[in-house]
Design a protein around this motif. Structure first.
Motif, PDB file in Angstrom:
ATOM      1  N   GLY A  10      -4.076   0.352   5.038  1.00 21.27           N
ATOM      2  CA  GLY A  10      -4.310   0.028   6.432  1.00 21.27           C
ATOM      3  C   GLY A  10      -5.010   1.107   7.231  1.00 21.27           C
ATOM      4  N   ASN A  11      -5.438   2.170   6.582  1.00 17.64           N
ATOM      5  CA  ASN A  11      -6.076   3.268   7.299  1.00 17.64           C
ATOM      6  C   ASN A  11      -7.588   3.126   7.412  1.00 17.64           C
ATOM      7  OD1 ASN A  11      -3.639   4.553   7.697  1.00 17.64           O
ATOM      8  ND2 ASN A  11      -3.754   5.662   5.780  1.00 17.64           N
ATOM      9  N   GLY A  12      -8.139   2.047   6.925  1.00 13.48           N
ATOM     10  CA  GLY A  12      -9.585   1.867   6.939  1.00 13.48           C
ATOM     11  C   GLY A  12     -10.116   1.422   8.280  1.00 13.48           C
ATOM     12  N   ASN A  13     -10.365   0.132   8.422  1.00 15.65           N
ATOM     13  CA  ASN A  13     -11.005  -0.369   9.640  1.00 15.65           C
ATOM     14  C   ASN A  13     -10.014  -0.975  10.630  1.00 15.65           C
ATOM     15  OD1 ASN A  13     -10.317  -2.734   8.405  1.00 15.65           O
ATOM     16  ND2 ASN A  13     -12.402  -3.341   7.885  1.00 15.65           N
ATOM     17  N   GLY A  14      -8.734  -0.851  10.393  1.00 16.29           N
ATOM     18  CA  GLY A  14      -7.737  -1.329  11.338  1.00 16.29           C
ATOM     19  C   GLY A  14      -7.446  -2.810  11.280  1.00 16.29           C
ATOM     20  N   GLU A  15      -8.005  -3.526  10.297  1.00 16.42           N
ATOM     21  CA  GLU A  15      -7.802  -4.969  10.208  1.00 16.42           C
ATOM     22  C   GLU A  15      -6.549  -5.346   9.427  1.00 16.42           C
ATOM     23  OE1 GLU A  15     -11.337  -6.837   8.783  1.00 16.42           O
ATOM     24  OE2 GLU A  15     -12.566  -5.983  10.357  1.00 16.42           O
ATOM     25  N   CYS A  16      -5.911  -4.401   8.784  1.00 20.12           N
ATOM     26  CA  CYS A  16      -4.736  -4.713   7.975  1.00 20.12           C
ATOM     27  C   CYS A  16      -3.480  -4.677   8.828  1.00 20.12           C
ATOM     28  CB  CYS A  16      -4.602  -3.720   6.833  1.00 20.12           C
ATOM     29  SG  CYS A  16      -5.940  -3.862   5.646  1.00 20.12           S
ATOM     30  N   GLY A  17      -2.578  -5.595   8.518  1.00 15.33           N
ATOM     31  CA  GLY A  17      -1.324  -5.664   9.261  1.00 15.33           C
ATOM     32  C   GLY A  17      -0.144  -5.633   8.340  1.00 15.33           C
ATOM     33  N   ALA A  18       0.719  -6.585   8.463  1.00 17.46           N
ATOM     34  CA  ALA A  18       2.013  -6.638   7.785  1.00 17.46           C
ATOM     35  C   ALA A  18       1.866  -6.793   6.275  1.00 17.46           C
ATOM     36  CB  ALA A  18       2.836  -7.789   8.358  1.00 17.46           C
ATOM     37  N   ASP A  19       1.441  -5.733   5.598  1.00 21.60           N
ATOM     38  CA  ASP A  19       1.298  -5.725   4.135  1.00 21.60           C
ATOM     39  C   ASP A  19       0.421  -6.855   3.618  1.00 21.60           C
ATOM     40  OD1 ASP A  19       2.902  -3.448   3.851  1.00 21.60           O
ATOM     41  OD2 ASP A  19       4.727  -4.650   3.836  1.00 21.60           O
ATOM     42  N   ASP A  20      -0.599  -7.270   4.399  1.00 23.28           N
ATOM     43  CA  ASP A  20      -1.459  -8.365   3.968  1.00 23.28           C
ATOM     44  C   ASP A  20      -2.869  -7.883   3.629  1.00 23.28           C
ATOM     45  OD1 ASP A  20      -2.291  -7.722   6.488  1.00 23.28           O
ATOM     46  OD2 ASP A  20      -2.347  -9.770   7.237  1.00 23.28           O
ATOM     47  N   CYS A  21      -3.033  -6.596   3.380  1.00 22.48           N
ATOM     48  CA  CYS A  21      -4.350  -6.044   3.060  1.00 22.48           C
ATOM     49  C   CYS A  21      -4.737  -6.392   1.628  1.00 22.48           C
ATOM     50  CB  CYS A  21      -4.328  -4.526   3.164  1.00 22.48           C
ATOM     51  SG  CYS A  21      -3.916  -3.914   4.784  1.00 22.48           S
ATOM     52  N   PRO A  22      -6.041  -6.559   1.375  1.00 25.46           N
ATOM     53  CA  PRO A  22      -6.474  -6.626  -0.022  1.00 25.46           C
ATOM     54  C   PRO A  22      -6.112  -5.299  -0.692  1.00 25.46           C
ATOM     55  CG  PRO A  22      -8.240  -7.295   1.445  1.00 25.46           C
ATOM     56  CD  PRO A  22      -7.161  -6.703   2.302  1.00 25.46           C
ATOM     57  N   ASN A  23      -5.815  -5.328  -1.962  1.00 25.55           N
ATOM     58  CA  ASN A  23      -5.440  -4.116  -2.684  1.00 25.55           C
ATOM     59  C   ASN A  23      -6.127  -4.066  -4.031  1.00 25.55           C
ATOM     60  OD1 ASN A  23      -3.277  -2.725  -1.076  1.00 25.55           O
ATOM     61  ND2 ASN A  23      -2.429  -4.775  -1.177  1.00 25.55           N
ATOM     62  N   VAL A  24      -6.422  -2.855  -4.490  1.00 27.17           N
ATOM     63  CA  VAL A  24      -6.927  -2.615  -5.830  1.00 27.17           C
ATOM     64  C   VAL A  24      -5.923  -1.692  -6.495  1.00 27.17           C
ATOM     65  CG1 VAL A  24      -8.797  -1.654  -7.218  1.00 27.17           C
ATOM     66  CG2 VAL A  24      -9.330  -2.836  -5.082  1.00 27.17           C
ATOM     67  N   TYR A  25      -5.471  -2.082  -7.687  1.00 26.91           N
ATOM     68  CA  TYR A  25      -4.509  -1.307  -8.444  1.00 26.91           C
ATOM     69  C   TYR A  25      -5.142  -0.894  -9.761  1.00 26.91           C
ATOM     70  CZ  TYR A  25      -1.195  -3.673  -5.325  1.00 26.91           C
ATOM     71  OH  TYR A  25      -0.530  -4.163  -4.233  1.00 26.91           O
ATOM     72  N   LYS A  26      -4.689   0.227 -10.315  1.00 32.58           N
ATOM     73  CA  LYS A  26      -5.175   0.678 -11.616  1.00 32.58           C
ATOM     74  C   LYS A  26      -4.030   0.597 -12.618  1.00 32.58           C
ATOM     75  CE  LYS A  26      -7.808   4.293 -13.840  1.00 32.58           C
ATOM     76  NZ  LYS A  26      -8.451   5.612 -13.678  1.00 32.58           N
ATOM     77  N   THR A  27      -4.286  -0.043 -13.743  1.00 28.83           N
ATOM     78  CA  THR A  27      -3.259  -0.191 -14.775  1.00 28.83           C
ATOM     79  C   THR A  27      -3.230   1.048 -15.668  1.00 28.83           C
ATOM     80  OG1 THR A  27      -4.712  -1.206 -16.413  1.00 28.83           O
ATOM     81  CG2 THR A  27      -3.664  -2.693 -14.800  1.00 28.83           C
ATOM     82  N   GLU A  28      -2.191   1.171 -16.467  1.00 28.39           N
ATOM     83  CA  GLU A  28      -2.087   2.292 -17.404  1.00 28.39           C
ATOM     84  C   GLU A  28      -3.239   2.287 -18.396  1.00 28.39           C
ATOM     85  OE1 GLU A  28       1.704   2.647 -19.310  1.00 28.39           O
ATOM     86  OE2 GLU A  28       2.787   2.552 -17.405  1.00 28.39           O
ATOM     87  N   GLY A  29      -3.771   1.109 -18.709  1.00 27.92           N
ATOM     88  CA  GLY A  29      -4.886   0.992 -19.644  1.00 27.92           C
ATOM     89  C   GLY A  29      -6.239   1.276 -19.023  1.00 27.92           C
ATOM     90  N   GLY A  30      -6.267   1.546 -17.708  1.00 27.71           N
ATOM     91  CA  GLY A  30      -7.519   1.888 -17.047  1.00 27.71           C
ATOM     92  C   GLY A  30      -8.244   0.722 -16.415  1.00 27.71           C
ATOM     93  N   SER A  31      -7.709  -0.480 -16.525  1.00 28.27           N
ATOM     94  CA  SER A  31      -8.351  -1.630 -15.883  1.00 28.27           C
ATOM     95  C   SER A  31      -7.843  -1.763 -14.452  1.00 28.27           C
ATOM     96  CB  SER A  31      -8.078  -2.915 -16.673  1.00 28.27           C
ATOM     97  OG  SER A  31      -6.686  -3.193 -16.679  1.00 28.27           O
TER      98      SER A  31
END
Length: 68
Positions: free
Chosen positions: A11-32
């Protein structure tokens, strides 16, 4: 997603994120990457596959965190 390092979505980007509804990117242990976001309906993927729409600024933030 429990257990996966979260690269974006704080939520620290452009201020459009609210109640845990931001798009997210996660990294897996395998690197994907696992992408969480709004469902994209402009194309029907093959059975068993899915598409998500992720804003460019979220992907750029993931790249910044990775040092790319």
């Amino acid at each position: 997603m429990p257990g996966l390092p979260e690269l974006t979505g704080n939520g620290n980007g452009n201020g459009e994120c609210g109640a845990d509804d931001c798009p997210n990117v996660y990294k897996t242990e395998g690197g994907s990457f696992v992408v969480q976001g709004d469902v994209f309906t402009g194309f029907t993927p093959p059975q068993g596959e899915g598409l998500v729409e992720i804003p460019e600024d979220v992907l750029r933030e993931a790249f910044r965190v990775l040092g790319w």
